[in-house]
Design an enzyme around this catalytic site. Sequence first.
Site, short mmCIF file in Angstrom:
data_model
loop_
_atom_site.label_atom_id
_atom_site.label_comp_id
_atom_site.label_asym_id
_atom_site.label_seq_id
_atom_site.Cartn_x
_atom_site.Cartn_y
_atom_site.Cartn_z
N HIS A 1 0.81 -1.32 -0.10
CA HIS A 1 0.03 0.02 0.06
C HIS A 1 0.97 1.16 0.08
O HIS A 1 0.27 2.44 -0.28
CB HIS A 1 -1.11 -0.07 1.15
N ASP B 1 1.45 -7.72 2.45
CA ASP B 1 1.15 -6.27 2.21
C ASP B 1 2.70 -5.87 2.03
O ASP B 1 3.36 -5.12 2.71
CB ASP B 1 0.54 -5.32 3.28
N SER C 1 3.93 2.02 8.40
CA SER C 1 3.57 1.23 7.41
C SER C 1 4.98 0.98 6.72
O SER C 1 5.86 2.08 6.38
CB SER C 1 2.65 1.82 6.40
N1 ARG Z 1 -4.81 0.46 7.86
C1 ARG Z 1 -3.52 0.39 7.15
C2 ARG Z 1 -2.85 1.95 7.37
O1 ARG Z 1 -3.55 2.62 8.03
C3 ARG Z 1 -3.54 -0.03 5.62
C4 ARG Z 1 -4.15 0.90 4.81
C5 ARG Z 1 -4.32 0.34 3.61
N2 ARG Z 1 -5.23 -0.68 3.06
C6 ARG Z 1 -6.52 -0.50 2.86
N3 ARG Z 1 -7.37 -1.44 2.74
N4 ARG Z 1 -7.01 0.91 2.67
O2 ARG Z 1 -2.51 2.57 6.52
N1 GLU Z 2 -1.21 1.37 7.77
C1 GLU Z 2 -0.77 2.40 8.53
C2 GLU Z 2 0.26 3.10 7.44
O1 GLU Z 2 0.08 3.34 6.51
C3 GLU Z 2 0.11 1.80 9.63
C4 GLU Z 2 -0.93 1.29 10.66
C5 GLU Z 2 -0.94 2.19 11.53
O2 GLU Z 2 -1.57 3.14 11.60
O3 GLU Z 2 -0.51 1.87 12.59
O4 GLU Z 2 1.14 3.75 7.80
#
Ligand code: ARG
Ligand code: GLU
Length: 729
Positions: free
Chosen positions: A87, A223, A661
């Site tokens: 991502h 990921d 991330s």
């Molecule tokens: N929750 C993770 C973060 O904050 C992954 C986000 C990307 N994935 C998604 N399905 N939107 O960034």
């Molecule tokens: N998915 C998050 C990012 O893009 C990391 C997850 C979190 O917020 O801990 O940095």
Amino acid sequence: MNLPFKSLVFVLAFLFTSTVFAGEGMWLPQLLKALNEGDMQTMGMKLTAEDIYSVNKGSLKDAIVHFNRGCTSEIISAKGLLLTNHHCGYSQIQSHSTLEKNYLKDGFWAKDRSGELANPGLTATLIARIDDVTKAVLKGVTDDMSPKERQAAIDINLEAVKSHTNVEAHQEVMIRPFYKGNQYFLFVTVTYTDVRLVGTPPESIGKFGSDTDNWVWPRHTGDFSIFRIYANKDNMPADYAEDNVPYTPKHFLPISLDGIEEGDFSMVFGFPGRTDQYLPSFAVEQIVDVLNPARIEVRDHALKIVGAAMRADEATRLQYASKFARIANYWKKWIGEKQGLETTDGVGRKKRFEAEYLAKAKEFEKNKRYKENMAPSTYLDQFEKLYKERESYALARDYHNEITGRNIEVMQVAGYHQRLIDMYKESGEPAYTSFKGRLNGFLQGFYKNYQPSVDQKVFADLIQMYVEKMPFDEMASVMKNQMGAIGAKDYNDFAAKLYEKSLLTSQDMLMVTYGEEPDKAVAKLADDPIIKLNTALNKAYGEQVTPKLSELQDQINELQRKYMKAIIELFPDRSFYPDANGTMRVSYGKINGYQPRDAVSYLPVTYLSGVVEKYVPDDYEFDVPAKLLELYEKKDYGDYADNGKMPVCFIGSNHTTGGNSGSPAIDAHGNLIGLNFDRVWEGTMSDINYDKSICRNIMVDARYILFIIDKFAGADHLIKEMKLVHPKK
Ligand code: ARG
Ligand code: GLU
């Protein structure tokens, strides 16, 4: 309250290790020696602080890279191979994808270096060193300065420190405040700008589970994606050039094949973006009860409308998938945050801490005299007053930004066009033409994924919310006046009329206007009903909300700085880490499951069998590539299995946030064991209130990454470049 701040931080070092909460904290790598080394070693780490951060020799920090100034990545070979999340590399992968060569759908693996793909604009930033510059930055700054005077004095000092710092030609200097402005650190950075895409699994692995599984454990997402840093012949940063060569790092992370077990030490090293650990209880209450619900409500409405349109039509689904994911990501996080704060009594915990603080402050102040508002025991009352006063302004900000700045798509486009109009009026034709060119580039991408009929529905719905929920009448009146002016019967009718009349809802019409003489085009744009509405709303907001909000925010920030200082001084036996601010940090904890609710217990590791359990053929979230199913059937796992099973993800008590991330999960010996990419639903409130019982970060197992590269993609030439180790054998 007279001890200098720095000496206090130092005193802490010897006192607090016994009271540290395992897992909590995002620590400064250069202070690990003074603050955390003992604790980390007690938890099982075999390294020294010097192995993690050193200015004299290659250390772990030399393998940690800020990826495009938003995510984290790490170097995993002597030839600059860079690992980050799928991502995090998403927009680069998307930019190389076409219908014929759909790398999002099918994945991509460069056969050799000549096949690696350039990404203009993408950056990879390394940290050369970190210095404490507090004294120089706060020189001449006194307690009786107003916030404005204080900031002015600091700004002058910042410039002076920057210009006096000796750096080499390829290095840059950045200074950031820590502990709410009580301490300042200077970072010497080196940014590489030739960063090429090497490989990525298909989305059905890299984004497996998509929004349904986002922020959720148990998780089965691979990921990750792989890039490579290129340098000039002297190993220095250079923009893309064919004869650039792979970067030779000072250090890269070996990868452990021995995997993890519950209870193992782990550390996450990266660039966490933002946390708010030292908010007073009033602020947390406001977030939980007022601000988060408003933001959630706006996105709830938008997601329902867009989601329905996506389900009804495949083309719409494709157009809106990425936008939907972006809106849904924080919508889901805020819901989790609110629930987590409630179930762990986050506000109560803050209040109990504040009672303790108050008692200590009063004790400390005995027989001392303070000027008005300067006694630490008065800070909490001051906070309460300021936050109460700020509430309606913050709420207005959230409604305004969420509705006009984010969820109604055409309003953003309207904002850009107001800028275009202003630019013509203020700076004339050349500025206009140049901005129009840039805007045109943006618009090509925008309209490719835009359906006015969907946006119109969102508009009608959210505009009503705007009028009904906005705490200030002025903005609601703007809306009502414009509704009257256009003769709209109700919100739906208003939306229909605006979307019918506006140039912005039709790319063709807008492009015709772009082709006209600047004078004529600007006149047409200035008369566009959506641009007019957006501009009028922004103007009312700028008059009604911005000045007071920023005045209150300045006062809150100043108070927060004094409060932070007082906390550190009044609790000398406790450790305090600075809030995340996008700078390099180390978090550490253990591989650990958790109990999300009564009678439910989560194990810390998931396996490939779980991917197959979730498999829904042809589903856009849970489809699985045939090749992966085949490998699973044959148990063809190479050296990467754990007792015959293929591990996929695991969780631990490392304190992380957005920006982490792509951060490496590192074992007790300094080897890569996984790749951080998310947090668990119940623990998303860790940005405000870390609770070791339920806050867990989610990582992809390094062995799954190797398995996908080797067995699934057949890119074993990349594996050969890496250093695979057996630390446990
Ligand atoms: N929750 C993770 C973060 O904050 C992954 C986000 C990307 N994935 C998604 N399905 N939107 O960034
Ligand atoms: N998915 C998050 C990012 O893009 C990391 C997850 C979190 O917020 O801990 O940095």
